[in-house]
Design an enzyme around this catalytic site. Structure first.
Site, mmCIF file in Angstrom:
data_model
loop_
_atom_site.group_PDB
_atom_site.id
_atom_site.type_symbol
_atom_site.label_atom_id
_atom_site.label_comp_id
_atom_site.label_asym_id
_atom_site.label_seq_id
_atom_site.Cartn_x
_atom_site.Cartn_y
_atom_site.Cartn_z
ATOM 1 N N SER A 1 35.189 49.895 40.760
ATOM 2 C CA SER A 1 34.839 49.883 39.334
ATOM 3 C C SER A 1 33.707 50.857 39.057
ATOM 4 O O SER A 1 32.895 51.143 39.937
ATOM 5 C CB SER A 1 34.407 48.477 38.926
ATOM 6 O OG SER A 1 33.888 48.498 37.617
ATOM 7 N N TYR B 1 28.184 41.856 40.814
ATOM 8 C CA TYR B 1 29.533 42.438 40.846
ATOM 9 C C TYR B 1 29.447 43.929 41.177
ATOM 10 O O TYR B 1 30.127 44.435 42.075
ATOM 11 C CB TYR B 1 30.179 42.206 39.480
ATOM 12 C CG TYR B 1 31.488 42.913 39.210
ATOM 13 C CD1 TYR B 1 32.685 42.446 39.737
ATOM 14 C CD2 TYR B 1 31.542 44.031 38.362
ATOM 15 C CE1 TYR B 1 33.892 43.078 39.452
ATOM 16 C CE2 TYR B 1 32.748 44.660 38.076
ATOM 17 C CZ TYR B 1 33.925 44.181 38.617
ATOM 18 O OH TYR B 1 35.114 44.812 38.324
HETATM 19 N N1 LIG Z 1 39.360 44.474 33.595
HETATM 20 C C1 LIG Z 1 38.466 45.431 33.697
HETATM 21 O O1 LIG Z 1 37.853 45.847 32.696
HETATM 22 C C2 LIG Z 1 38.179 46.053 35.032
HETATM 23 C C3 LIG Z 1 37.346 47.184 35.060
HETATM 24 C C4 LIG Z 1 37.077 47.787 36.273
HETATM 25 C C5 LIG Z 1 37.627 47.275 37.437
HETATM 26 N N2 LIG Z 1 38.426 46.158 37.395
HETATM 27 C C6 LIG Z 1 38.966 45.662 38.646
HETATM 28 O O2 LIG Z 1 40.365 45.610 38.573
HETATM 29 C C7 LIG Z 1 40.851 44.622 39.457
HETATM 30 C C8 LIG Z 1 41.857 43.758 38.723
HETATM 31 O O3 LIG Z 1 41.188 43.025 37.731
HETATM 32 P P1 LIG Z 1 41.831 42.449 36.408
HETATM 33 O O4 LIG Z 1 41.066 43.019 35.295
HETATM 34 O O5 LIG Z 1 43.295 42.625 36.415
HETATM 35 O O6 LIG Z 1 41.382 40.940 36.470
HETATM 36 P P2 LIG Z 1 41.939 39.648 37.197
HETATM 37 O O7 LIG Z 1 43.173 39.229 36.557
HETATM 38 O O8 LIG Z 1 40.818 38.692 37.212
HETATM 39 O O9 LIG Z 1 42.290 40.143 38.662
HETATM 40 C C9 LIG Z 1 41.591 39.841 39.783
HETATM 41 C C10 LIG Z 1 42.590 39.462 40.847
HETATM 42 O O10 LIG Z 1 41.912 39.275 42.076
HETATM 43 C C11 LIG Z 1 42.486 38.178 42.712
HETATM 44 N N3 LIG Z 1 41.588 37.536 43.640
HETATM 45 C C12 LIG Z 1 40.327 37.125 43.441
HETATM 46 N N4 LIG Z 1 39.854 36.549 44.543
HETATM 47 C C13 LIG Z 1 40.844 36.600 45.458
HETATM 48 C C14 LIG Z 1 40.964 36.163 46.782
HETATM 49 N N5 LIG Z 1 39.978 35.560 47.419
HETATM 50 N N6 LIG Z 1 42.121 36.375 47.425
HETATM 51 C C15 LIG Z 1 43.169 36.970 46.805
HETATM 52 N N7 LIG Z 1 43.097 37.404 45.562
HETATM 53 C C16 LIG Z 1 41.948 37.213 44.892
HETATM 54 C C17 LIG Z 1 42.803 37.224 41.600
HETATM 55 O O11 LIG Z 1 43.816 36.357 42.067
HETATM 56 P P3 LIG Z 1 44.039 34.874 41.492
HETATM 57 O O12 LIG Z 1 45.053 35.054 40.425
HETATM 58 O O13 LIG Z 1 44.547 34.136 42.669
HETATM 59 O O14 LIG Z 1 42.729 34.386 40.976
HETATM 60 C C18 LIG Z 1 43.294 38.155 40.526
HETATM 61 O O15 LIG Z 1 44.678 38.350 40.595
HETATM 62 C C19 LIG Z 1 39.633 43.883 39.974
HETATM 63 O O16 LIG Z 1 39.301 44.386 41.231
HETATM 64 C C20 LIG Z 1 38.578 44.243 38.964
HETATM 65 O O17 LIG Z 1 37.299 44.158 39.517
HETATM 66 C C21 LIG Z 1 38.717 45.564 36.211
#
Ligand SMILES: NC(=O)c1ccc[n+]([C@@H]2O[C@H](COP(=O)([O-])OP(=O)(O)OC[C@H]3O[C@@H](n4cnc5c(N)ncnc54)[C@H](OP(=O)(O)O)[C@@H]3O)[C@@H](O)[C@H]2O)c1
Ligand SMILES: Cc1cc2nc3c(=O)[nH]c(=O)nc-3n(C[C@H](O)[C@H](O)[C@H](O)COP(=O)(O)OP(=O)(O)OC[C@H]3O[C@@H](n4cnc5c(N)ncnc54)[C@H](O)[C@@H]3O)c2cc1C
Lengths: 245, 439
Positions: free
Chosen positions: A137, A150
């Site tokens: 990120s 984070y």
């Molecule tokens: N949304 C944004 O603005 C943004 C910006 C920059 C970077 N990101 C990054 O993009 C990625 C995806 O995020 P998202 O926005 O799509 O949000 P999200 O839906 O919260 O995705 C996070 C994912 O990580 C999984 N996860 C967390 N802990 C885990 C574990 N111990 N083992 C296996 N899986 C685990 C979660 O699985 P569960 O469904 O099982 O909880 C979930 O599917 C993340 O790395 C986030 O930091 C997001």
């Protein structure tokens, strides 16, 4: 490039799903990995119906690092491309009070994803081909009061990806670092994000598939974030520490 | 938040939620709500009063049977997605509106029609069954055989009988991604209608109509007929990959145009050029599916060309026997007002029996006008002409008609209102449109 299988770890996320769609559209078989992957049955069918590719489900907990080698062994085939989407935003205020909560955020954003990619990296290195993609990120570029727990873990993950890329550059294995700005997902649901700076998950998925095809090293998804982070990086610390960001 | 339909008028305050999954949707039923697909209805049909349930998360495909062409999919799946998944395998939607960016839920709720209505009927014709979540949160599967009443009222019911969750629909087999188009110029409305009648056998037919021309040229048009091209009739290069049309560039309208940009002068110039270009290019040609069915989709956000105040669509259908007289009266009123509509479309409908769907045997005319006091008055006058000729109005396009006009145009409205009362739907499923029209 061959249309070998693509592994998505953290496939229940919007970005994970969108990435799976982007690769399936190009004809790749898809391996969806998540905690309790049975809940992804609807996505499994959806992707298979749309693109006519094979889709399999796999359980994977990023925090259970001792299980990672076994997880990779259990896949029907070593993937051609592996994308780690796992991450936890956490609550900064809570992380300040409750150190165990902070540690959990650090582990889910750094330790777990790094361990998974480390196992995959060794297999890919032995095979001599493959692409690893880590979703980090922009929050990892400079620690800010509002989300440095984070951010610091993402910073660790970004450095890990950079090192891995350096190590594997001559071994036929490529590493892509994805630094999305804001993305409209479950993680940010209910937040008031500026539209011009916020990507849709599909944009991220397609940007990743393109970056893999072109062998890009670091992508920001929306280019404007590269400029924003350039500015943020160059603010002198004496000024930066007084800003409320 | 403030929300509007495709015409950007009216803009109304509503609470917008995007439930993920059935449980989350059920939990929202505590407040009166309306489902929203992709917001392509022009007016206030998909604005909840007070709650709007965005269906974007219900977007999975569930099964496809290549033998029957039956697709089962969730209600938030868009026609564009169906085309990109199945056209390469030789299937195309049986019925499609003029934009591919509509959801299945929206297509069912408005019981949309395409250029083939006279031959294949409305969207209902391709439906095998639908799943609907009712006021109590219970999901009921319905079809022509099973819970037939719920099916009949939901198709065309504008979201007012419940939330459509899934549907089974049959796709049409096609041999290529190309349409053989025949362009026929018509000097006036009578000629245009005559061309429709004589070409009743064509699969697709629609006319672009110049509503600024007057006198003997009143309603001059270009009638466009279309057939799915077989592989055999394509040239060798296209026949080699019959579903490949290459990439079609899209353009975005980056900002709101000044409200006066589309004045009658610019519309007149456009119409003049378009008609003569069409006339000189009359005859047969091969057009790809995207340009043929969805010419406007290439111009993303084209709704902004009307400026900040937005625009209103006016779409009515007149019964066959009064069509000639009624269309003439409508066109005279419009051309006298000098209120050229940029997009004016005339189309012949086939017969249709339905509880509350829009189409009926006759002719439909669709126009759009910028929103201002003068145009709103003009549309009220057009309403009256439609009523005098026994016609009715399309709710997916409507943003301004009165409850009295609806009641006068469509006796079925009272039956629908009674049904909603008796099934406790009135307090549960409610849009700004259903409030305005007292449904
Ligand atoms: N949304 C944004 O603005 C943004 C910006 C920059 C970077 N990101 C990054 O993009 C990625 C995806 O995020 P998202 O926005 O799509 O949000 P999200 O839906 O919260 O995705 C996070 C994912 O990580 C999984 N996860 C967390 N802990 C885990 C574990 N111990 N083992 C296996 N899986 C685990 C979660 O699985 P569960 O469904 O099982 O909880 C979930 O599917 C993340 O790395 C986030 O930091 C997001
Ligand atoms: C450029 C353009 C061309 C068009 N051409 C045509 C045409 O040729 N023929 C035609 O018939 N229409 C046409 N339309 C209108 C369009 O097809 C309809 O308004 C359609 O309903 C839009 O679908 P949507 O998914 O955007 O639904 P929305 O606009 O979001 O909603 C429309 C209605 O459907 C209901 N609805 C949506 N999803 C559900 C659900 N899951 N359950 C229950 N109710 C639901 C809403 O409550 C609302 O009443 C056109 C529109 C545009 C913008």
């Amino acid at each position: 490039m061959t249309q070998g299988p693509v592994l998505i770890i953290g496939a229940a996320s919007d970005i994970g799903r969108a990435t799976a769609h982007a690769f399936a559209a190009k004809g790749h078989a898809i391996q969806l990995a998540a905690r309790n992957s049975a809940r992804l049955a609807a996505d499994q069918t959806d992707i298979a119906v749309r693109y006519g590719v094979s889709v399999t489900l796999h359980d994977c907990d990023a925090l259970a690092t001792e299980s990672h080698a076994g997880f990779v062994d259990s896949l029907p085939e070593l993937p051609q491309i592996a994308v780690c989407v796992v991450g936890v935003l956490g609550d900064q205020a809570q992380n300040e009070r409750d150190i165990q909560a902070a540690v959990a955020v650090m582990r889910a954003n750094y330790e777990g994803p790094a361990s998974l990619l480390a196992v995959l990296a060794n297999r890919f290195e032995r095979r001599g081909t493959g692409t690893l993609v880590g979703i980090s990120s922009v929050a990892g570029i400079r620690g800010r009061a509002s989300n440095y727990v984070y951010g610091s873990a993402k910073a660790g993950f970004t450095a890990f990806l950079s090192g891995l890329r350096n190590r594997l550059a001559k071994k036929g294995v490529h590493v892509v670092t994805v630094l999305p700005g804001f993305v409209n997902t479950q993680m940010t649901a209910g937040m008031d994000l500026p539209a011009k700076l916020t990507a849709e998950p599909q944009e991220v998925g397609e940007a990743i598939a393109r970056a893999v095809a072109k062998g890009r090293n670091i992508i920001y998804v929306r280019p404007i974030w590269q400029i924003i982070m350039l500015i943020i990086r160059h603010i002198p610390e004496a000024v930066f520490k007084k800003l409320s960001l | 938040m403030m929300l509007s339909g495709w015409g950007r008028y009216p803009r109304l305050d509503t609470r917008l939620e995007a439930p993920r999954g059935e449980e989350a949707l059920r939990a929202l039923l505590a407040d009166p709500l309306i489902a929203r697909g992709n917001g392509r209805a022009y007016g206030d049909a998909a604005i909840g009063a007070p709650l709007t349930a965005q269906m974007r998360s219900f977007n999975r495909m569930i099964a496809f049977d290549a033998t029957s062409g039956q697709l089962v999919a969730e209600a938030g799946v868009q026609l564009a997605e169906i085309i990109s998944a199945f056209l390469p395998r030789g299937f195309f939607p049986l019925v499609t509106p003029g934009t591919k960016f509509v959801t299945l839920g929206g297509a069912i709720a408005a019981d949309v029609h395409g250029k083939n209505h006279h031959k294949d009927g409305s969207f209902a014709a391709c439906l095998d069954w639908i799943d609907v979540m009712g006021p109590d949160g219970v999901v009921t599967r319905c079809s022509r055989d099973e819970n037939a009443d719920l099916f009949a009222w939901t198709v065309g019911g504008m979201g007012l009988t419940g939330v459509i969750l899934r549907a089974a629909l049959r796709l049409r087999r096609v041999e290529s991604a190309w349409i053989r188009q025949t362009l026929l110029p018509a000097a006036n409305i009578d000629e245009a209608m005559d061309l429709f009648e004589r070409n009743d056998a064509a699969t697709y037919s629609v006319a672009w109509i110049d509503c600024l021309s007057r006198g003997a040229g009143l309603g001059r048009s270009l009638v466009m007929l279309g057939e799915h091209a077989t592989r055999a009739e394509l040239d060798l290069k296209r026949a080699a990959s019959p579903f490949d049309i290459g990439r079609r560039p899209s353009l975005a309208v980056p900002f709101d145009a000044p409200s006066g940009l589309l004045n009658s002068l610019s519309v007149r110039a456009f119409n003049e050029a378009y008609y003569w270009k069409g006339r000189s290019g009359a005859g047969e040609s091969y057009v790809n599916w995207d340009s043929y069915f969805y010419p406007l989709d290439a111009l993303l956000n084209w709704n902004r060309i009307y400026g900040r105040n937005g625009f209103a669509q006016f779409q009515c259908v007149l019964p066959l026997e009064s069509s000639a007289r009624g269309m003439r009266a409508l066109l005279e009123m419009i051309s006298n007002a000098g209120a050229g509509s940029f997009l004016a479309v005339l189309k012949r409908f086939g017969a249709q029996e339905s509880r509350f769907s829009f189409p009926m045997l006759g002719y439909t005319l669709a126009l759009d006008f910028p929103v201002n006091a003068r145009m709103l008055t003009l549309m009220d006058r057009l309403d009256r002409i439609v009523l005098e000729h026994g016609g009715r109005f399309y709710l997916a396009k409507d943003s301004r008609m009165s409850a009295a006009t609806l009641a006068a145009s469509d006796p079925r409205a009272q039956a629908f209102r009674d049904l909603r009362q008796s099934q406790s739907l009135t307090g549960r499923f409610r849009s700004a449109q259903s409030e305005r029209l007292a449904l």
